[in-house]
Scaffold this motif. Structure first.
Motif, PDB file in Angstrom:
ATOM      1  N   GLY A  14       1.205 -15.881 -37.315  1.00 12.78           N
ATOM      2  CA  GLY A  14      -0.056 -16.365 -36.748  1.00 12.78           C
ATOM      3  C   GLY A  14      -1.132 -16.418 -37.821  1.00 12.78           C
ATOM      4  O   GLY A  14      -0.879 -16.147 -39.000  1.00 12.78           O
ATOM      5  N   GLY A  15      -2.361 -16.755 -37.405  1.00 12.12           N
ATOM      6  CA  GLY A  15      -3.469 -16.847 -38.355  1.00 12.12           C
ATOM      7  C   GLY A  15      -4.073 -15.482 -38.674  1.00 12.12           C
ATOM      8  O   GLY A  15      -3.808 -14.489 -37.977  1.00 12.12           O
ATOM      9  N   VAL A  16      -4.905 -15.466 -39.709  1.00 15.25           N
ATOM     10  CA  VAL A  16      -5.531 -14.212 -40.141  1.00 15.25           C
ATOM     11  C   VAL A  16      -6.628 -13.804 -39.149  1.00 15.25           C
ATOM     12  O   VAL A  16      -6.777 -12.629 -38.808  1.00 15.25           O
ATOM     13  CB  VAL A  16      -6.115 -14.370 -41.564  1.00 15.25           C
ATOM     14  N   SER A  17      -7.390 -14.790 -38.676  1.00 15.89           N
ATOM     15  CA  SER A  17      -8.518 -14.467 -37.788  1.00 15.89           C
ATOM     16  C   SER A  17      -8.025 -13.800 -36.502  1.00 15.89           C
ATOM     17  O   SER A  17      -8.616 -12.823 -36.032  1.00 15.89           O
ATOM     18  CB  SER A  17      -9.293 -15.740 -37.434  1.00 15.89           C
ATOM     19  N   SER A  18      -6.951 -14.304 -35.941  1.00 16.89           N
ATOM     20  CA  SER A  18      -6.447 -13.684 -34.705  1.00 16.89           C
ATOM     21  C   SER A  18      -5.866 -12.306 -34.999  1.00 16.89           C
ATOM     22  O   SER A  18      -5.970 -11.393 -34.176  1.00 16.89           O
ATOM     23  CB  SER A  18      -5.408 -14.569 -34.024  1.00 16.89           C
ATOM     24  N   PHE A  19      -5.282 -12.147 -36.182  1.00 16.01           N
ATOM     25  CA  PHE A  19      -4.726 -10.838 -36.523  1.00 16.01           C
ATOM     26  C   PHE A  19      -5.852  -9.790 -36.586  1.00 16.01           C
ATOM     27  O   PHE A  19      -5.676  -8.647 -36.142  1.00 16.01           O
ATOM     28  CB  PHE A  19      -4.000 -10.909 -37.875  1.00 16.01           C
ATOM     29  N   LEU A  20      -7.011 -10.209 -37.117  1.00 14.55           N
ATOM     30  CA  LEU A  20      -8.135  -9.253 -37.185  1.00 14.55           C
ATOM     31  C   LEU A  20      -8.584  -8.853 -35.773  1.00 14.55           C
ATOM     32  O   LEU A  20      -9.008  -7.717 -35.551  1.00 14.55           O
ATOM     33  CB  LEU A  20      -9.299  -9.856 -37.970  1.00 14.55           C
ATOM     34  N   ALA A  21      -8.475  -9.798 -34.845  1.00 14.43           N
ATOM     35  CA  ALA A  21      -8.828  -9.456 -33.458  1.00 14.43           C
ATOM     36  C   ALA A  21      -7.828  -8.440 -32.899  1.00 14.43           C
ATOM     37  O   ALA A  21      -8.213  -7.472 -32.236  1.00 14.43           O
ATOM     38  CB  ALA A  21      -8.862 -10.718 -32.598  1.00 14.43           C
ATOM     39  N   PHE A  22      -6.538  -8.614 -33.214  1.00 12.44           N
ATOM     40  CA  PHE A  22      -5.548  -7.618 -32.772  1.00 12.44           C
ATOM     41  C   PHE A  22      -5.835  -6.263 -33.422  1.00 12.44           C
ATOM     42  O   PHE A  22      -5.742  -5.213 -32.783  1.00 12.44           O
ATOM     43  CB  PHE A  22      -4.121  -8.063 -33.141  1.00 12.44           C
ATOM     44  N   ALA A  23      -6.193  -6.314 -34.696  1.00 11.33           N
ATOM     45  CA  ALA A  23      -6.434  -5.060 -35.420  1.00 11.33           C
ATOM     46  C   ALA A  23      -7.633  -4.305 -34.841  1.00 11.33           C
ATOM     47  O   ALA A  23      -7.738  -3.084 -34.982  1.00 11.33           O
ATOM     48  CB  ALA A  23      -6.654  -5.344 -36.909  1.00 11.33           C
ATOM     49  N   ALA A  24      -8.538  -5.042 -34.181  1.00  7.35           N
ATOM     50  CA  ALA A  24      -9.735  -4.405 -33.616  1.00  7.35           C
ATOM     51  C   ALA A  24      -9.492  -3.863 -32.204  1.00  7.35           C
ATOM     52  O   ALA A  24     -10.425  -3.340 -31.572  1.00  7.35           O
ATOM     53  CB  ALA A  24     -10.879  -5.422 -33.599  1.00  7.35           C
ATOM     54  N   PHE A  25      -8.281  -3.955 -31.689  1.00 11.78           N
ATOM     55  CA  PHE A  25      -8.028  -3.548 -30.301  1.00 11.78           C
ATOM     56  C   PHE A  25      -8.500  -2.123 -29.977  1.00 11.78           C
ATOM     57  O   PHE A  25      -9.130  -1.915 -28.941  1.00 11.78           O
ATOM     58  CB  PHE A  25      -6.546  -3.723 -29.947  1.00 11.78           C
ATOM     59  N   PRO A  26      -8.217  -1.108 -30.835  1.00 11.67           N
ATOM     60  CA  PRO A  26      -8.678   0.241 -30.468  1.00 11.67           C
ATOM     61  C   PRO A  26     -10.198   0.282 -30.261  1.00 11.67           C
ATOM     62  O   PRO A  26     -10.693   0.854 -29.293  1.00 11.67           O
ATOM     63  CB  PRO A  26      -8.242   1.095 -31.662  1.00 11.67           C
ATOM     64  N   LEU A  27     -10.932  -0.394 -31.153  1.00 11.89           N
ATOM     65  CA  LEU A  27     -12.393  -0.443 -31.045  1.00 11.89           C
ATOM     66  C   LEU A  27     -12.815  -1.218 -29.790  1.00 11.89           C
ATOM     67  O   LEU A  27     -13.723  -0.800 -29.054  1.00 11.89           O
ATOM     68  CB  LEU A  27     -12.944  -1.137 -32.302  1.00 11.89           C
ATOM     69  N   LEU A  28     -12.128  -2.329 -29.543  1.00 10.81           N
ATOM     70  CA  LEU A  28     -12.490  -3.166 -28.391  1.00 10.81           C
ATOM     71  C   LEU A  28     -12.235  -2.431 -27.071  1.00 10.81           C
ATOM     72  O   LEU A  28     -12.978  -2.592 -26.100  1.00 10.81           O
ATOM     73  CB  LEU A  28     -11.696  -4.478 -28.415  1.00 10.81           C
ATOM     74  N   ARG A  29     -11.222  -1.579 -27.075  1.00 10.26           N
ATOM     75  CA  ARG A  29     -10.944  -0.784 -25.864  1.00 10.26           C
ATOM     76  C   ARG A  29     -12.004   0.307 -25.719  1.00 10.26           C
ATOM     77  O   ARG A  29     -12.525   0.535 -24.626  1.00 10.26           O
ATOM     78  CB  ARG A  29      -9.550  -0.161 -25.947  1.00 10.26           C
ATOM     79  N   GLU A  30     -12.308   0.929 -26.851  1.00 12.68           N
ATOM     80  CA  GLU A  30     -13.304   2.019 -26.831  1.00 12.68           C
ATOM     81  C   GLU A  30     -14.665   1.503 -26.360  1.00 12.68           C
ATOM     82  O   GLU A  30     -15.369   2.158 -25.604  1.00 12.68           O
ATOM     83  CB  GLU A  30     -13.415   2.530 -28.261  1.00 12.68           C
ATOM     84  N   ARG A  31     -15.019   0.266 -26.765  1.00 10.39           N
ATOM     85  CA  ARG A  31     -16.339  -0.279 -26.415  1.00 10.39           C
ATOM     86  C   ARG A  31     -16.349  -1.065 -25.112  1.00 10.39           C
ATOM     87  O   ARG A  31     -17.334  -1.730 -24.799  1.00 10.39           O
ATOM     88  CB  ARG A  31     -16.853  -1.135 -27.571  1.00 10.39           C
ATOM     89  N   GLY A  32     -15.235  -1.034 -24.397  1.00  9.64           N
ATOM     90  CA  GLY A  32     -15.216  -1.615 -23.046  1.00  9.64           C
ATOM     91  C   GLY A  32     -14.999  -3.116 -22.984  1.00  9.64           C
ATOM     92  O   GLY A  32     -15.123  -3.716 -21.916  1.00  9.64           O
ATOM     93  N   TYR A  33     -14.692  -3.786 -24.100  1.00  2.00           N
ATOM     94  CA  TYR A  33     -14.384  -5.229 -24.034  1.00  2.00           C
ATOM     95  C   TYR A  33     -13.012  -5.449 -23.401  1.00  2.00           C
ATOM     96  O   TYR A  33     -12.760  -6.468 -22.774  1.00  2.00           O
ATOM     97  CB  TYR A  33     -14.361  -5.835 -25.443  1.00  2.00           C
ATOM     98  N   LEU A  34     -12.125  -4.479 -23.663  1.00  2.00           N
ATOM     99  CA  LEU A  34     -10.766  -4.540 -23.115  1.00  2.00           C
ATOM    100  C   LEU A  34     -10.531  -3.325 -22.226  1.00  2.00           C
ATOM    101  O   LEU A  34     -11.022  -2.250 -22.562  1.00  2.00           O
ATOM    102  CB  LEU A  34      -9.726  -4.516 -24.258  1.00  2.00           C
ATOM    103  N   PRO A  35      -9.792  -3.446 -21.114  1.00  2.00           N
ATOM    104  CA  PRO A  35      -9.264  -4.700 -20.577  1.00  2.00           C
ATOM    105  C   PRO A  35     -10.384  -5.637 -20.133  1.00  2.00           C
ATOM    106  O   PRO A  35     -11.461  -5.165 -19.740  1.00  2.00           O
ATOM    107  CB  PRO A  35      -8.417  -4.257 -19.384  1.00  2.00           C
TER     108      PRO A  35
END
Ligand code: UDP
Length: 470
Positions: free
Chosen positions: A136-157
């Motif tokens: 896949g692309g680099v930009s989407s990979f960075l979004a995957f890499a940010a998952f722990p932060l995104l979960r912690e900050r309530g963006y995910l789920p």
């Protein structure tokens, strides 16, 4: 088969179309640099060895039962989880055999799909360096890499009420652009993403089917966050002429003779890749949107595209095809690269899988974006808002919206500007691949890097290990 003395790469593709093709393209590129290539592949979605006389193939049993294959057809997370669990033993058995085969060239390193994250532990145990290919692309990979932060900050789920909220940590993404996948087992999804990210970080290097001028700022961030060697050497498919050999489905060549009869840049090519599914209502809106647009169209309706129930075109109202008077051509699978390169094609209505997105850019075909899941959402946002080489369907899959978007792209001035921008991006891709271009230089660095890993591998395997990792 041609035998080369000295340097061998063992390559392990994930058995999905959007992963097999770039891995085999990469293998071809590295073969042209003097490496001999051994492919380990699962029985499931096996590539056709007879199309690759220069490579050696080893099939491993993936252990998937009929019912697991059926269940995972509608839940890709389940498939990825099962593959990462069931391939451990057969893959390590195969690798041990290859390492201890004195009649073959010594192995320099393993190149594994990054989603096969279990391969890190196997390679470590066998003291074999492991480079990963992220397809896949680099930009989407960075979004995957940010998952722990995104979960912690309530963006995910993702909450429906927050879809339009900007993700300040990942501009220009909004919550609706985050790369999520619908699954019956959300925890398994987070596990797969963590495996992908963490075991990529622990690799001896990452190869990207991308190029500096396309994803420069994402690559800068990646280099800061992932202090391992990074090799953006894409677009892979442009190193040699188009080839159908990695296609898992038969490509219908009637699309090319049909395109030959159409006016230049008049045709909308619509295809949503090898996995995405539509419900029947969406399928019908697409059919009527295409029909009402008055533009000629070539539409790939993959068997199974319409979820639950229909085999192929049954949901279309009777007489639909006849009313088109030859203006529409529907097929099951296309020779996509040839289609996009055809002068009659003026737009690509796509799900924005990474391969499709790159293939569209490389043939300067502007896009209508309809991402379905995972990285497609990020890719689509970059196509429409960052590179500005396509338009999103802004108010969903509705026939009037489809007609309006097709008009904006094919008829209005907005479309001309988009075409100018995509021509520039294509030109940059060409430059990257020329001698001295960034992708070529990165490929040279990759070859040097593998040579350095070799000395490590050859030392540790002077007496090949026969133990199997557990
Ligand atoms: N493809 C093809 N014929 C089709 C549709 C797709 O050969 O009718 C190829 C396409 O050229 C691309 C791959 O299948 O290389 C799909 O990969 P992508 O990453 O775009 O999407 P995915 O299938 O992984 O969702």
């Amino acid at each position: 088969m041609e035998r080369r003395k000295g340097r061998r790469l063992v390559v392990f593709p994930l058995p999905l179309q959007g992963h097999i093709s770039p891995m085999l393209q990469l293998a071809g590129i590295l073969h042209s640099k003097g490496f001999s290539i051994t492919i380990i592949h699962t029985n499931f979605n096996s590539p056709n060895p007879s199309h690759y006389p220069n490579f050696t193939f080893h099939s491993i049993p993936d252990g998937l039962s009929e019912s697991e294959i059926e269940a995972s057809a509608s839940d890709i997370v389940l498939l990825l989880k099962l593959l990462n669990a069931k391939c451990v033993e057969p893959f390590s058995d195969c690798l041990v055999k290859l390492l201890s085969d004195a009649s073959e060239d010594p192995i320099s390193c393993l190149i594994s799909d990054a989603i096969f994250y279990f391969t890190r532990a196997v390679a470590d145990t066998l003291k074999l360096p492991r480079i990963v290919l992220r397809t896949g692309g680099v930009s989407s990979f960075l979004a995957f890499a940010a998952f722990p932060l995104l979960r912690e900050r309530g963006y995910l789920p993702i909450q429906d009420s927050q879809l339009e909220k900007p993700v300040e940590e990942l501009p220009p993404l909004k919550v609706k652009d985050l790369p999520v996948i619908n699954t019956d087992d959300p925890n398994a999804f987070y596990e797969v993403v963590a495996g992908l990210v963490n075991e990529t970080k622990a690799s001896s290097g990452v190869i990207w089917n991308s190029y500096e001028d396309l994803e420069h700022s994402a690559l800068v961030t990646l280099r800061q966050e992932f202090p391992i060697p990074i090799f953006p050497i894409g677009p892979f498919h442009k190193y040699s002429s188009p080839s159908s050999s990695s296609s898992l489905l038969t490509q219908d060549q009637s699309s090319i003779s049909w395109l030959d009869k159409q006016a230049p840049k008049s045709v909308i090519y619509a295809s949503f890749g090898s996995i995405a599914g539509l419900n029947e209502a969406e399928f019908l809106e697409i059919a009527w949107g295409l029909a009402n647009s008055k533009q000629p169209f070539l539409w790939v309706v993959r068997p199974g595209l319409v979820l639950r129930g229909s085999e192929w075109l049954e949901p279309l109202p009777s007489g639909f095809l006849e009313t088109l008077n030859g203006r529409g051509h529907i097929i099951k699978w296309a020779p996509q690269q040839d289609v996009l390169a055809h002068p009659a094609v003026g737009a690509f209505w796509t799900h924005n899988g990474w391969n499709s997105t790159l293939e569209s850019i490389c043939e300067e075909v502007p896009m209508i974006c309809m991402p379905c899941f995972s990285d497609q959402k990020v890719n689509s946002k970059y196509v429409s808002d960052v590179w500005k080489v396509g338009l999103q369907l802004e108010s969903g899959v509705k026939r009037e919206e489809i007609e309006r978007t097709i008009r904006r792209l094919m008829v209005e001035k907005e479309g001309e500007d988009i075409r100018d921008r995509i021509s520039e991006l294509k030109e940059k891709a060409n430059l990257c691949l020329q001698q001295g271009g960034t992708s070529r230089k990165s490929l040279d660095s990759l070859v040097t890097h593998i040579s350095k890993l070799e000395s490590f591998t050859f030392k540790s395997h002077s007496q090949p290990s026969r133990t199997r990792p557990v």
